[in-house]
Design an enzyme around this catalytic site. Structure first.
Site, short mmCIF file in Angstrom:
data_model
loop_
_atom_site.label_atom_id
_atom_site.label_comp_id
_atom_site.label_asym_id
_atom_site.label_seq_id
_atom_site.Cartn_x
_atom_site.Cartn_y
_atom_site.Cartn_z
N ASP A 88 67.52 24.25 32.11
CA ASP A 88 68.67 25.13 32.24
C ASP A 88 69.62 24.59 33.31
O ASP A 88 69.23 23.74 34.13
CB ASP A 88 68.16 26.54 32.61
CG ASP A 88 69.28 27.53 32.88
OD1 ASP A 88 70.22 27.59 32.06
OD2 ASP A 88 69.23 28.22 33.91
N ASP A 90 72.75 26.80 35.08
CA ASP A 90 73.23 27.74 36.08
C ASP A 90 72.10 28.53 36.73
O ASP A 90 71.26 29.11 36.03
CB ASP A 90 74.24 28.70 35.46
CG ASP A 90 75.49 27.98 35.02
OD1 ASP A 90 76.23 27.48 35.89
OD2 ASP A 90 75.72 27.87 33.80
N ASN A 199 65.56 29.91 34.90
CA ASN A 199 65.42 31.03 35.83
C ASN A 199 65.48 32.38 35.13
O ASN A 199 65.21 33.41 35.74
CB ASN A 199 66.53 30.98 36.88
CG ASN A 199 67.89 31.32 36.29
OD1 ASN A 199 68.38 30.61 35.41
ND2 ASN A 199 68.51 32.39 36.76
#
Length: 252
Positions: A88, A90, A199
């Site tokens: 990922d 961001d 996240n």
């Protein structure tokens, strides 16, 4: 006078709606996407997905059937025999903001609604070491729910070593219960050889057993999570039973 105040208020609301389309901290994760009849409403440019409901964490989520054409090309000779790690962007590798950041690593111009906006990007500590080592051990793929107009130039600046063999953006996600989900079955790789680093649990709700969860990162320059993960991934690259090792990690 009253009409003038209403016009000013409308302009402020419109400005906020454009900027809030970028970042998670302004988003309402429970809303449905705007209908096709509202082309003036901008979709959020930067991911994040929201958290999961308790029911979502307990129940098995049905995974859509894989497509006839997969998201990734055939494995190259260089990556033959390697596991595929989906990473990922961001709040996992970087944090981006419209507000000026004095220590920003990158400033990326992005066009929105005919206007160029400056996006200030902070790199997570140790991201360089993490990416370089991951590129040596795995076939690495960037998979973000952000729009390419923002994420692609950030990836150009972030990945100076060509670690990412492919980049996947929002259009490659599946929209499910108000979240952009990264359906690993659509990659074209054997699922037992795929790991996702993210996240947001909502991003891998279809395949939680393939996930290496990380804490969301914003601006803590003492953070060492990416550095701490390198030995784990070095061990994982040698494991035949990926699921067993990932289960041990999540149990901890």
């Amino acid at each position: 006078m009253a009409a003038s105040q209403r016009n000013i208020s409308l302009k402020k609301q419109r400005g906020r709606s454009i900027l809030s389309s970028f970042f998670c901290c302004f988003r309402d994760y429970n809303v449905e996407p705007p209908p096709p009849s509202s082309p003036s409403v901008l979709p959020p440019l930067v991911e994040e997905n929201g958290g999961l409901q308790k029911g979502d964490q307990r129940q098995v989520i049905p995974v859509p059937s894989p497509p006839a054409k997969y998201l990734l090309p055939e494995v190259t000779v260089l990556d033959h025999g390697k596991k595929c790690v989906v990473i990922d962007l961001d709040e996992t590798l970087v944090h981006s903001s419209f507000k000026p950041i004095s220590n920003a690593d990158f400033i990326v111009p992005v066009e929105i609604d005919g206007t160029i906006h400056q996006v200030y990007v902070l790199k997570r500590p140790h991201v360089d070491e993490f990416l370089q080592r991951m590129g040596q051990l795995f076939e690495c793929v960037l998979f973000t729910a952000s729009l390419a107009k923002y994420a692609d130039p950030v990836a150009d600046l972030l990945d100076r070593w060509g670690v990412f063999r492919a980049r996947l953006f929002r259009e490659s996600c599946v929209f499910h219960r108000g979240n952009y989900v990264k359906d690993l079955s659509r990659l074209g790789r054997e699922l037992s050889k795929v790991i996702i680093v993210d996240n947001s649990p909502a991003s891998y709700i279809f395949h939680p057993e393939n996930a290496v969860p990380v804490q969301s990162w914003f601006d803590d320059m003492t953070d060492t999570e990416l550095l701490d993960l390198i030995p784990f991934f070095e061990g994982l690259s040698r494991e035949d039973d990926v699921y067993r090792m990932l289960h041990r990690l999540c149990s901890r």
